[in-house]
Every structure is written in C-alpha cells, then in structure tokens.
Write a protein that holds these residues in place. Structure first.
Motif, PDB file in Angstrom:
ATOM      1  N   GLU A   1       0.825  -1.212   0.000  1.00 13.75           N
ATOM      2  CA  GLU A   1       0.000   0.000   0.000  1.00 13.75           C
ATOM      3  C   GLU A   1       0.862   1.267   0.000  1.00 13.75           C
ATOM      4  O   GLU A   1       0.511   2.277  -0.614  1.00 13.75           O
ATOM      5  N   ASP A   2       2.021   1.207   0.660  1.00 15.19           N
ATOM      6  CA  ASP A   2       2.927   2.360   0.723  1.00 15.19           C
ATOM      7  C   ASP A   2       3.796   2.499  -0.521  1.00 15.19           C
ATOM      8  O   ASP A   2       4.593   3.429  -0.614  1.00 15.19           O
ATOM      9  N   GLY A   3       3.676   1.552  -1.467  1.00 14.82           N
ATOM     10  CA  GLY A   3       4.456   1.625  -2.695  1.00 14.82           C
ATOM     11  C   GLY A   3       5.888   1.140  -2.549  1.00 14.82           C
ATOM     12  O   GLY A   3       6.724   1.388  -3.412  1.00 14.82           O
ATOM     13  N   ILE A   4       6.186   0.441  -1.465  1.00 13.74           N
ATOM     14  CA  ILE A   4       7.533  -0.048  -1.207  1.00 13.74           C
ATOM     15  C   ILE A   4       7.730  -1.429  -1.822  1.00 13.74           C
ATOM     16  O   ILE A   4       8.808  -1.755  -2.299  1.00 13.74           O
ATOM     17  N   LEU A   5       6.677  -2.233  -1.813  1.00 14.87           N
ATOM     18  CA  LEU A   5       6.678  -3.532  -2.477  1.00 14.87           C
ATOM     19  C   LEU A   5       5.644  -3.513  -3.582  1.00 14.87           C
ATOM     20  O   LEU A   5       4.662  -2.772  -3.521  1.00 14.87           O
ATOM     21  N   SER A   6       5.848  -4.358  -4.575  1.00 17.08           N
ATOM     22  CA  SER A   6       4.826  -4.562  -5.597  1.00 17.08           C
ATOM     23  C   SER A   6       4.580  -6.059  -5.706  1.00 17.08           C
ATOM     24  O   SER A   6       5.404  -6.871  -5.294  1.00 17.08           O
ATOM     25  N   GLY A   7       3.457  -6.397  -6.255  1.00 20.19           N
ATOM     26  CA  GLY A   7       3.096  -7.796  -6.401  1.00 20.19           C
ATOM     27  C   GLY A   7       1.806  -8.078  -5.676  1.00 20.19           C
ATOM     28  O   GLY A   7       1.086  -7.172  -5.269  1.00 20.19           O
ATOM     29  N   CYS A   8       1.543  -9.329  -5.493  1.00 20.01           N
ATOM     30  CA  CYS A   8       0.307  -9.771  -4.849  1.00 20.01           C
ATOM     31  C   CYS A   8       0.663 -10.444  -3.534  1.00 20.01           C
ATOM     32  O   CYS A   8       1.438 -11.411  -3.520  1.00 20.01           O
ATOM     33  N   ALA A   9       0.110  -9.946  -2.446  1.00 19.24           N
ATOM     34  CA  ALA A   9       0.416 -10.515  -1.132  1.00 19.24           C
ATOM     35  C   ALA A   9      -0.020 -11.972  -1.035  1.00 19.24           C
ATOM     36  O   ALA A   9       0.514 -12.725  -0.229  1.00 19.24           O
TER      37      ALA A   9
END
Length: 99
Positions: free
Chosen positions: A58-66
C-alpha cells in the motif's frame, strides 16, 4: 501497552520485514515466503507478516500480490534509503520527561 508503543513497534517491524525481503532476494534471487519472513525477523505469526506485507504494498515499497509472496518485488522507491527512513519516521518518538 500504550498505542504509541504499538505504533512504534509496528513501524520497526515493517523495516525489519523490508530488510529481510531485500537481503533474502539478493541472496536467493526470489522472494521469501511468509513463514521464512516470520522466522527471519522473529515475528511469531505469518498473519502478522501478511499485514506488514499489505502495508508495504500500500505504501508503494513492495509490488506484487500478497497472496503470492514469492512474487513480491521491491519497487524502485522501496530500494531507496528514503523508503526506510519514511517507515521509521512514522514511528512516534518517545515522550520527553518534563523536569
């Protein structure tokens, strides 16, 4: 436990999760599972790891699907020191004693 302490602990745990993912990816070439993150950071619950992962996405630090943790990637922003600084800046500072 006071709300301030919980918020500070949560911010620090998010930094630990980010660092673990970054180091694991550098060593292995793929992202760790939630269980590996929990074991590597000392977090007791994979459910808690999931919450931190969602926050970092949500903070844009990771991308992908949890829901697919081995597909997580650290974003360009997430790879910067500014991202880690922003996470620690969210942690409330201890109250100073009034003398």
């Amino acid at each position: 436990m006071m709300q301030r302490e919980k918020s500070a602990r949560r911010s620090l745990n998010r930094v630990r999760v980010l660092r673990f993912i970054r180091d694991f990816y550098a060593d292995n070439g793929f992202s760790p599972s939630f269980r590996e993150i929990a074991l590597g950071t000392g977090i007791r619950s994979t459910s808690t790891v999931s919450v931190y992962i969602h926050d970092l996405i949500e903070d844009g630090i990771l991308s992908g699907c949890a829901a697919r943790p081995r597909r997580l990637k650290i974003t360009e922003y997430g790879a910067t020191e500014a991202a880690e600084a922003a996470l620690t800046a969210c942690a409330p500072k201890p109250m100073e004693t009034i003398a």
